[in-house]
Design a protein around this motif. Structure first.
Motif, PDB file in Angstrom:
ATOM      1  N   LYS A  85      36.266  30.262  51.197  1.00  0.00           N
ATOM      2  CA  LYS A  85      36.183  31.398  52.099  1.00  0.00           C
ATOM      3  C   LYS A  85      36.407  32.683  51.308  1.00  0.00           C
ATOM      4  O   LYS A  85      37.411  32.805  50.577  1.00  0.00           O
ATOM      5  CB  LYS A  85      37.241  31.271  53.197  1.00  0.00           C
ATOM      6  N   PRO A  86      35.481  33.658  51.382  1.00  0.00           N
ATOM      7  CA  PRO A  86      35.619  34.899  50.599  1.00  0.00           C
ATOM      8  C   PRO A  86      36.900  35.649  50.958  1.00  0.00           C
ATOM      9  O   PRO A  86      37.412  35.568  52.089  1.00  0.00           O
ATOM     10  CB  PRO A  86      34.387  35.709  51.006  1.00  0.00           C
ATOM     11  N   ILE A  87      37.422  36.388  49.995  1.00  0.00           N
ATOM     12  CA  ILE A  87      38.637  37.181  50.167  1.00  0.00           C
ATOM     13  C   ILE A  87      38.318  38.641  49.894  1.00  0.00           C
ATOM     14  O   ILE A  87      37.677  38.969  48.893  1.00  0.00           O
ATOM     15  CB  ILE A  87      39.759  36.704  49.220  1.00  0.00           C
ATOM     16  N   THR A  88      38.763  39.516  50.767  1.00  0.00           N
ATOM     17  CA  THR A  88      38.667  40.957  50.543  1.00  0.00           C
ATOM     18  C   THR A  88      40.065  41.533  50.729  1.00  0.00           C
ATOM     19  O   THR A  88      40.713  41.314  51.769  1.00  0.00           O
ATOM     20  CB  THR A  88      37.689  41.626  51.522  1.00  0.00           C
ATOM     21  N   ARG A  89      40.567  42.262  49.740  1.00  0.00           N
ATOM     22  CA  ARG A  89      41.924  42.785  49.777  1.00  0.00           C
ATOM     23  C   ARG A  89      41.914  44.238  49.344  1.00  0.00           C
ATOM     24  O   ARG A  89      41.301  44.604  48.328  1.00  0.00           O
ATOM     25  CB  ARG A  89      42.816  41.965  48.837  1.00  0.00           C
ATOM     26  N   SER A  90      42.607  45.091  50.101  1.00  0.00           N
ATOM     27  CA  SER A  90      42.786  46.481  49.710  1.00  0.00           C
ATOM     28  C   SER A  90      43.995  46.553  48.779  1.00  0.00           C
ATOM     29  O   SER A  90      45.099  46.074  49.128  1.00  0.00           O
ATOM     30  CB  SER A  90      43.003  47.366  50.935  1.00  0.00           C
ATOM     31  N   ILE A  91      43.812  47.130  47.590  1.00  0.00           N
ATOM     32  CA  ILE A  91      44.874  47.179  46.587  1.00  0.00           C
ATOM     33  C   ILE A  91      45.045  48.605  46.089  1.00  0.00           C
ATOM     34  O   ILE A  91      44.163  49.457  46.255  1.00  0.00           O
ATOM     35  CB  ILE A  91      44.571  46.243  45.400  1.00  0.00           C
ATOM     36  N   LYS A  92      46.183  48.870  45.459  1.00  0.00           N
ATOM     37  CA  LYS A  92      46.434  50.177  44.866  1.00  0.00           C
ATOM     38  C   LYS A  92      45.756  50.255  43.494  1.00  0.00           C
ATOM     39  O   LYS A  92      45.601  49.251  42.796  1.00  0.00           O
ATOM     40  CB  LYS A  92      47.938  50.425  44.721  1.00  0.00           C
ATOM     41  N   ASN A  93      45.360  51.438  43.099  1.00  0.00           N
ATOM     42  CA  ASN A  93      44.709  51.667  41.803  1.00  0.00           C
ATOM     43  C   ASN A  93      45.776  51.797  40.728  1.00  0.00           C
ATOM     44  O   ASN A  93      46.157  52.900  40.305  1.00  0.00           O
ATOM     45  CB  ASN A  93      43.844  52.930  41.868  1.00  0.00           C
ATOM     46  N   GLU A  94      46.301  50.651  40.280  1.00  0.00           N
ATOM     47  CA  GLU A  94      47.349  50.625  39.263  1.00  0.00           C
ATOM     48  C   GLU A  94      47.288  49.288  38.534  1.00  0.00           C
ATOM     49  O   GLU A  94      46.675  48.334  38.998  1.00  0.00           O
ATOM     50  CB  GLU A  94      48.717  50.813  39.895  1.00  0.00           C
ATOM     51  N   ASP A  95      47.927  49.255  37.363  1.00  0.00           N
ATOM     52  CA  ASP A  95      48.020  48.002  36.610  1.00  0.00           C
ATOM     53  C   ASP A  95      48.841  46.997  37.414  1.00  0.00           C
ATOM     54  O   ASP A  95      49.943  47.303  37.877  1.00  0.00           O
ATOM     55  CB  ASP A  95      48.695  48.233  35.258  1.00  0.00           C
ATOM     56  N   GLN A  96      48.296  45.768  37.573  1.00  0.00           N
ATOM     57  CA  GLN A  96      49.014  44.783  38.374  1.00  0.00           C
ATOM     58  C   GLN A  96      48.460  43.381  38.129  1.00  0.00           C
ATOM     59  O   GLN A  96      47.335  43.221  37.648  1.00  0.00           O
ATOM     60  CB  GLN A  96      48.925  45.125  39.867  1.00  0.00           C
ATOM     61  N   LYS A  97      49.290  42.403  38.481  1.00  0.00           N
ATOM     62  CA  LYS A  97      48.877  41.006  38.437  1.00  0.00           C
ATOM     63  C   LYS A  97      48.877  40.470  39.860  1.00  0.00           C
ATOM     64  O   LYS A  97      49.895  40.533  40.556  1.00  0.00           O
ATOM     65  CB  LYS A  97      49.814  40.183  37.557  1.00  0.00           C
TER      66      LYS A  97
END
Length: 910
Positions: A85-97
């Protein structure tokens, strides 16, 4: 702008591009059971927009990493995988794991459609589906390569990727042609090819692949079958005059053996012999290899050639045969044996007319206001042969390559030149010329890399011997007297210039490579030796009796070079950053000795000649490059000699400096920096690059030219300090539109340079600006029509900075090829070439039109073609140009091929 400031700007730009606004997002993708998901696609987009900022694919461990450049505070991250099932996530524009677990989603498929992607990218490999770019009239690989975005094909057949020449051309991963890939490119049927792969940053030597980076790309041609028997053939005939054309090129590509046999002959204006030229050279770790040619000390005066496709002007009769074989002689398939041979016979005729109008200025002395008209005709007879044997092992645990090459040339050139002038006191002057020039060369190149514990030991050895002999005759001798001022009028009927040169080159080197994680350090020592001798004699005949001319008209000179060197190379290679810094220290020792005129000079210098390049991949689709180098040039064999040499019927060369000393020996210091930004996005089929290059050259010698006749004269050198600069800026962009089946690309270049010279004892600085723009377009949207269109334009400004005069000129050319397909069997073609040059209100237009009809026997894949070339029967091509240094305007007219008809049968061997 100083070199220091330029370097500072480049490295500031590099740092800005690599750091500013870049964020890295990484993590692991698993399924509902916690198992790693491979080949999941990860894209990053700006909210509310469909434009993809970054793209990545998870590896076998489910790990992914994408780098984003955006000013937005929030981004959309999307993940897709088969049966998940596809995933769409809103994330912050920063370095992250960020780690993700995907839920399974079985989908009932009612209808399945397989659709091949036009362009795909995996790591450093970009794959192009060939069928997506072809049109119905394409028959060979070269036909289609010209339409692929990011790839160009030069007139000589060289394939460029992002504006740079490739270093290897593979077929199913094997390098059969060893750089001379023109034959395969022009004769491999497109129907045998499944895809074309671009291998970016390709290191040809396997053992160095993760240790020593490369700045060049390679092509790998993937065939539809692992064992393929194929090839291309053509047989044609025509008239005006009697014309013929034969092309037979069978090929075999197997897993153990590959071979190509090629015979091509014609008199219809196609220089098939150039297919044997080396177009790619691999890299230095494979040993030394170059295109061998005869040393040309002497030349008959040559008719000029126009800037047109060869089929318009080349009057030839050529026969070219070549054979290439690759086999694995042992059970260990890592060892390969390659044998290449070719032979060329070529007879070429040329005819041109030059009108030179000198300005009415005192600097030209007795040339002021004079108009000269010169006609030239030539017959060039070329006989050449080449044989090459290559034994190689290219494995991850070792490398060995030995290349043995023999070249022979037996050429005869004839020329006629006639000069007329508006000066009533000067009669019409003409002369016949002939040149015999046999030449032979033998060379052997060896390179091996042996792993020893955690080190790599490399030994290279190169040997070359070449002998060139030339004999030129000019009749009558008075023709040469008029131009050169030999002042022997009436003493001789004919001049004969003889030249014999011998060259021995020997290079040896050894290095050891140390690897520390991603850094490889390679210290190296070596010795380069070069020994040369030139003998020449200018004599005249009276009643068929030859005698030496009085004065400095013979030579016996030695030019020997001994250059020990030491260097260390730093190589860093990671997923995104590739870097090479080489720091060689060369101990030059050059000795020039004139055995007849007692001139002796030694040049010794210790020189640091560093080179640097780095490339950095960022934001998924961008790559940034930086280049820098410094090198010295101390002249080469033939730069100096004490006696006169009649280099052509109208030019007497005097290459010596009075009061010769070490300070008068040539010394050029070259410094160059450059940068390039590339973008290649296979998701939206967009490619572009932007470049900047800046270079300086500091010299202590200036070329001189003095003339009284206006066409020929005396050529020499003079000791004088001077510095030249050059810079260029260019941009190129290309995009393929799948919906409209259209490929569009355009490029622009601006270049500025200056130069120094002496003309009739006047020291002149010239400044030149050249701007050029080009575009190409091809479309196959309609099943019944295909269009290819190319256009290029240029604008030139030439300034004589010494006398504050300038001249502008311009030109443009275009080619339109349109094909109509009323059915699968019939093709109607129309071709329109036009070339225009303009200066000082003079404009010359040169349009050409061709028509063709082709019937295709679809079942047998055989084409029957009828072609009518140059239907307006244009016989002369004209151009105009300005020489700002000599203060003249030159109008050239060339004899070209008349209207002609050809009937050709074309077929595949299988």
């Amino acid at each position: 702008m100083t070199m220091k400031k330029v370097l500072s700007i480049f490295f500031m730009l590099a740092f800005t591009l690599m750091v500013f606004a870049q964020k890295t997002i990484s993590g692991v993708i698993t399924d509902g059971d916690g198992k790693a998901l491979a080949s999941a696609s990860v894209t990053v987009e700006e909210p509310g927009k469909n434009a993809i900022l970054a793209y990545g694919i998870s590896n076998a461990k489910g790990e992914y990493k994408v780098t984003v450049t955006s000013s937005e505070s929030n981004l959309d991250l999307k993940i897709k995988a088969f049966n998940q099932k596809p995933i769409t996530r809103s994330i912050k524009n920063e370095d992250q794991k960020l780690n993700f677990s995907m839920d399974s989603q079985a989908t009932e498929i009612q209808e399945v459609r397989l659709k091949t992607k036009l362009i795909t990218k995996k790591g450093d490999t970009i794959s192009y589906d060939l069928k997506s770019f072809e049109n119905k009239n394409d028959r060979t690989l070269a036909d289609v390569l010209k339409k692929i975005p990011g790839i160009e094909v030069n007139k000589d057949g060289t394939v460029l990727y992002q504006g740079e020449a490739i270093n290897k051309f593979y077929v199913n991963g094997k390098d059969l042609m060893e750089g001379g890939y023109g034959t395969v490119n022009n004769s491999l049927p497109k129907d045998a090819v499944s895809k074309v792969e671009v291998l970016e940053n390709h290191q040809p030597v396997s053992i160095l692949r993760d240790k020593v980076p490369s700045e060049q790309a390679a092509l790998n041609i993937k065939l539809k079958k692992s064992v393929t028997m194929t090839g291309r053939g053509e047989i044609g005939a025509g008239f005006s005059p009697l014309l013929w054309n034969v092309k037979l090129t069978p090929m075999f590509f197997g897993q153990k053996n590959q071979w190509v046999v090629n015979y091509k002959a014609n008199n219809n204006g196609e220089s098939v012999e150039n297919e044997g030229n080396l177009l790619a050279f691999g890299n230095r770790w494979e040993g030394k290899r170059s295109q061998v040619s005869a040393n040309r000390w002497l030349n008959v005066e040559q008719a000029q050639t126009p800037d047109l496709p060869e089929k318009r002007y080349l009057l030839n009769n050529v026969h070219f045969f070549s054979a290439n074989l690759l086999t694995s002689p042992f059970k260990n398939k890592e060892w390969e044996l390659k044998a290449n041979v070719n032979y060329t016979y070529n007879d070429v005729e040329r005819d041109s007319h030059t009108k030179t109008a000198y300005d009415d200025i005192p600097a030209n002395n007795d040339l002021a206001g004079r108009t000269l008209e010169q006609s030239r005709r030539n017959d060039f007879y070329t006989n050449s042969a080449k044989a090459e044997l290559i034994f190689t092992k290219n494995a991850k645990k070792g490398f060995f390559k030995n290349t043995t090459t023999w070249n022979g040339f037996w050429n005869t050139n004839n020329g006629f030149s006639g000069l007329d002038t508006t000066d009533e006191n000067v009669p019409y002057i003409s002369g016949n010329q002939s040149l015999q020039s046999p030449s032979g060369s033998f060379q052997n190149s060896l390179s091996t890399i042996i792993p020893w514990k955690d080190k790599l030991i490399n030994v290279m050895s190169y040997f070359k011997y070449q002998k060139d002999k030339q004999t030129m005759k000019v009749n009558p001798a008075s023709y040469t007297d008029y131009f050169t001022g030999l002042s022997t009028i009436g003493l001789y009927d004919t001049y004969r210039q003889y030249a014999l040169s011998e060259t021995l080159e020997v290079n040896h080197s050894a290095s050891v490579g140390f690897t520390f994680k991603k850094l490889t350090i390679i210290p190296e020592i070596g010795l380069n030796m070069n020994f040369n001798n030139l003998k020449s004699l200018l004599s005249g005949s009276k009643d068929n009796i030859y005698m030496s001319l009085a004065g400095r008209n013979q030579n016996d000179v030695d030019w020997n070079e001994l250059t020990p060197y030491t260097q260390v190379s730093f190589n860093y290679k990671s997923d995104r950053l590739n870097m090479n810094l080489t720091l060689p220290v060369n101990f030059y020792s050059i000795k020039y000795q004139d055995n007849l005129y007692n001139q002796l000079a030694d040049k010794t210098k210790t020189a640091l000649e560093p080179t640097f390049f780095a490339s950095y991949d960022f934001a998924s689709f961008f790559k940034y490059w930086v280049f820098a180098s410094q090198s010295y040039d101390f002249g080469n064999f033939g730069f100096l000699y004490g006696g006169n040499v009649l280099t052509s019927a109208g030019n007497l060369s005097q290459r010596y400096v009075s009061d010769l000393s070490n300070s008068k020996m040539p010394e050029y210091l070259n410094r160059n920096v450059g940068t390039r930004l590339e973008y290649r996005n296979p998701l939206n089929n967009l490619f572009f690059n932007v470049r900047y290059n800046y270079g300086t050259m500091k010299r202590n010698i200036v070329e001189t030219f003095a003339t009284t006749g206006g066409i020929g004269g005396s050529i020499g050198i003079e000791a004088r300090e001077n510095s030249t600069k050059s810079q260029s800026e260019s941009a190129e962009i290309g995009k393929y539109f799948p919906k409209f089946k259209s490929n569009i690309s355009t490029s622009f270049t601006n270049s500025d340079s200056n130069s120094f010279s002496f003309f009739n004892e006047n020291f002149i600085e010239s400044k030149n600006n050249v701007q050029s723009w080009s575009a190409k377009f091809n479309n196959t949207y309609f099943s019944w029509l295909s269009i290819d269109y190319n256009i290029s334009m240029n604008w030139r400004t030439n300034k004589n900075a010494t006398k504050s005069t300038s001249q502008k000129s311009s030109g443009w050319s275009h080619n339109l090829a349109a094909y109509i397909y009323p059915s699968d069997n019939h093709t109607f073609g129309f071709n329109w070439d036009n070339s225009v040059t303009s200066t000082q209100g003079n404009t010359y237009k040169n349009p050409f039109y061709d028509l063709s009809y082709q019937y295709t026997w679809v079942k047998k894949k055989i084409d029957f073609e009828l072609k009518w070339l140059n239907i307006t029967n244009q016989k002369i091509y004209e151009t105009v140009a300005v020489n700002i240094e000599q203060g003249n305007t030159v109008t050239q007219s060339y004899k070209i091929r008349p209207s002609q008809f050809m009937f050709t049968v074309k077929f595949n061997f299988k």
